[in-house]
Design an enzyme around this catalytic site. Structure first.
Site, mmCIF file in Angstrom:
data_model
loop_
_atom_site.group_PDB
_atom_site.id
_atom_site.type_symbol
_atom_site.label_atom_id
_atom_site.label_comp_id
_atom_site.label_asym_id
_atom_site.label_seq_id
_atom_site.Cartn_x
_atom_site.Cartn_y
_atom_site.Cartn_z
ATOM 1 N N ARG A 59 0.872 -1.169 0.000
ATOM 2 C CA ARG A 59 0.000 0.000 0.000
ATOM 3 C C ARG A 59 0.905 1.215 0.000
ATOM 4 O O ARG A 59 1.719 1.383 0.885
ATOM 5 C CB ARG A 59 -0.899 0.015 1.235
ATOM 6 C CG ARG A 59 -1.887 -1.152 1.309
ATOM 7 C CD ARG A 59 -2.706 -1.063 2.595
ATOM 8 N NE ARG A 59 -3.647 -2.133 2.746
ATOM 9 C CZ ARG A 59 -4.935 -2.072 2.404
ATOM 10 N NH1 ARG A 59 -5.413 -0.961 1.854
ATOM 11 N NH2 ARG A 59 -5.727 -3.095 2.601
ATOM 12 N N HIS A 62 1.746 7.034 -0.511
ATOM 13 C CA HIS A 62 0.681 8.028 -0.461
ATOM 14 C C HIS A 62 1.074 9.263 0.347
ATOM 15 O O HIS A 62 1.846 9.172 1.291
ATOM 16 C CB HIS A 62 -0.565 7.429 0.194
ATOM 17 C CG HIS A 62 -1.009 6.150 -0.422
ATOM 18 N ND1 HIS A 62 -1.519 5.119 0.329
ATOM 19 C CD2 HIS A 62 -1.024 5.719 -1.705
ATOM 20 C CE1 HIS A 62 -1.842 4.111 -0.466
ATOM 21 N NE2 HIS A 62 -1.543 4.450 -1.705
ATOM 22 N N LYS A 72 1.798 11.690 10.086
ATOM 23 C CA LYS A 72 1.222 10.400 10.472
ATOM 24 C C LYS A 72 2.042 9.791 11.608
ATOM 25 O O LYS A 72 3.257 9.968 11.665
ATOM 26 C CB LYS A 72 1.240 9.421 9.295
ATOM 27 C CG LYS A 72 0.383 9.840 8.125
ATOM 28 C CD LYS A 72 0.481 8.838 6.985
ATOM 29 C CE LYS A 72 -0.346 9.295 5.796
ATOM 30 N NZ LYS A 72 -0.236 8.351 4.669
ATOM 31 N N TYR A 132 -3.139 4.128 12.423
ATOM 32 C CA TYR A 132 -2.338 5.346 12.352
ATOM 33 C C TYR A 132 -3.153 6.605 12.540
ATOM 34 O O TYR A 132 -4.301 6.706 12.156
ATOM 35 C CB TYR A 132 -1.480 5.393 11.095
ATOM 36 C CG TYR A 132 -2.202 5.281 9.772
ATOM 37 C CD1 TYR A 132 -2.467 6.414 9.012
ATOM 38 C CD2 TYR A 132 -2.565 4.047 9.260
ATOM 39 C CE1 TYR A 132 -3.096 6.305 7.787
ATOM 40 C CE2 TYR A 132 -3.185 3.929 8.039
ATOM 41 C CZ TYR A 132 -3.463 5.068 7.304
ATOM 42 O OH TYR A 132 -4.091 4.970 6.096
ATOM 43 N N GLU A 143 -4.649 14.656 -2.750
ATOM 44 C CA GLU A 143 -4.015 13.340 -2.646
ATOM 45 C C GLU A 143 -3.077 13.101 -3.826
ATOM 46 O O GLU A 143 -3.386 13.421 -4.967
ATOM 47 C CB GLU A 143 -5.096 12.259 -2.624
ATOM 48 C CG GLU A 143 -4.568 10.861 -2.463
ATOM 49 C CD GLU A 143 -5.679 9.829 -2.458
ATOM 50 O OE1 GLU A 143 -5.441 8.765 -1.879
ATOM 51 O OE2 GLU A 143 -6.753 10.070 -3.041
ATOM 52 N N ASP A 168 -2.685 2.038 -6.788
ATOM 53 C CA ASP A 168 -1.257 2.092 -6.467
ATOM 54 C C ASP A 168 -0.398 1.670 -7.649
ATOM 55 O O ASP A 168 0.682 2.209 -7.873
ATOM 56 C CB ASP A 168 -0.941 1.232 -5.244
ATOM 57 C CG ASP A 168 -1.415 1.877 -3.947
ATOM 58 O OD1 ASP A 168 -1.766 3.063 -3.948
ATOM 59 O OD2 ASP A 168 -1.437 1.163 -2.923
#
Length: 185
Positions: A59, A62, A72, A132, A143, A168
């Site tokens: 993942r 980002h 984060k 998170y 984004e 992704d």
């Protein structure tokens, strides 16, 4: 809490400082004063929970552009993952460099990811769950994503991914105008 600087300015590994006896242990997993003492963000607005079914799922990478860039604080609460960050801050001495660390349910380690970093992970076990905190709300118009295997950055992953989302997989190679929202000299 034990704060360890990473090679990327502003990013930290955070470990629990355990106090134990025959019953188990006690540790502080969050303390605004301790984070503030290290100059870190403490005003988180969302907590995200990500469950990944299969080992080898990637993942990432980002992030969100300013003014909605996110800080984060990531922790693995079940299973194991390799958490990776990539410095995309224009003018940073470590721009384009990456760092990764293994986060597991057993080691209880966290990774503090500052604004301006892309973030992603690959799971090292089936049924891995990441928890998170983020200090900005999700803003789809801000984004962005960098390809996990972009040749410009050469992020070193411990295993080759076997599962990626279409989104992704479709991230493009790095382009400063698109990925940073401005030209970088």
């Amino acid at each position: 809490m034990i704060f360890t600087k990473t090679p990327l300015d502003g990013a930290y590994l955070i470990d629990l400082e355990k106090r134990g006896d025959d019953r188990g242990f006690f540790a502080r997993a969050w303390c605004a004063r301790e984070l503030e003492a290290h100059g870190l963000a403490t005003a988180f607005v969302q907590i995200n929970d990500s469950l990944t079914a299969r080992r080898g799922t990637l993942r990432g990478m980002h992030y969100q552009l300013a003014p909605k860039a996110e800080t984060k604080l990531v922790r693995c609460v079940r299973g194991a993952l390799w958490d990776a960050i990539l410095d995309l801050r224009p003018g940073s001495a470590t721009f384009g460099r990456s760092f990764g660390a293994e986060l597991t349910a057993e080691n209880r380690r966290m990774l503090y990811v500052p604004k301006g970093f892309a973030h992603g992970f690959v799971t090292l076990a089936d049924d891995t769950e990441a928890f998170y905190l983020v200090d900005e709300f999700y803003a789809p118009e801000q984004e962005r994503g960098v390809r996990w295997d972009d040749p410009r950055f050469r992020i070193e992953w411990p295993i080759a991914p076997v599962v990626l989302s279409d989104k992704d997989r479709a991230h493009r190679d790095f382009d400063p105008e698109f990925h940073l929202g401005a030209r970088v000299g």
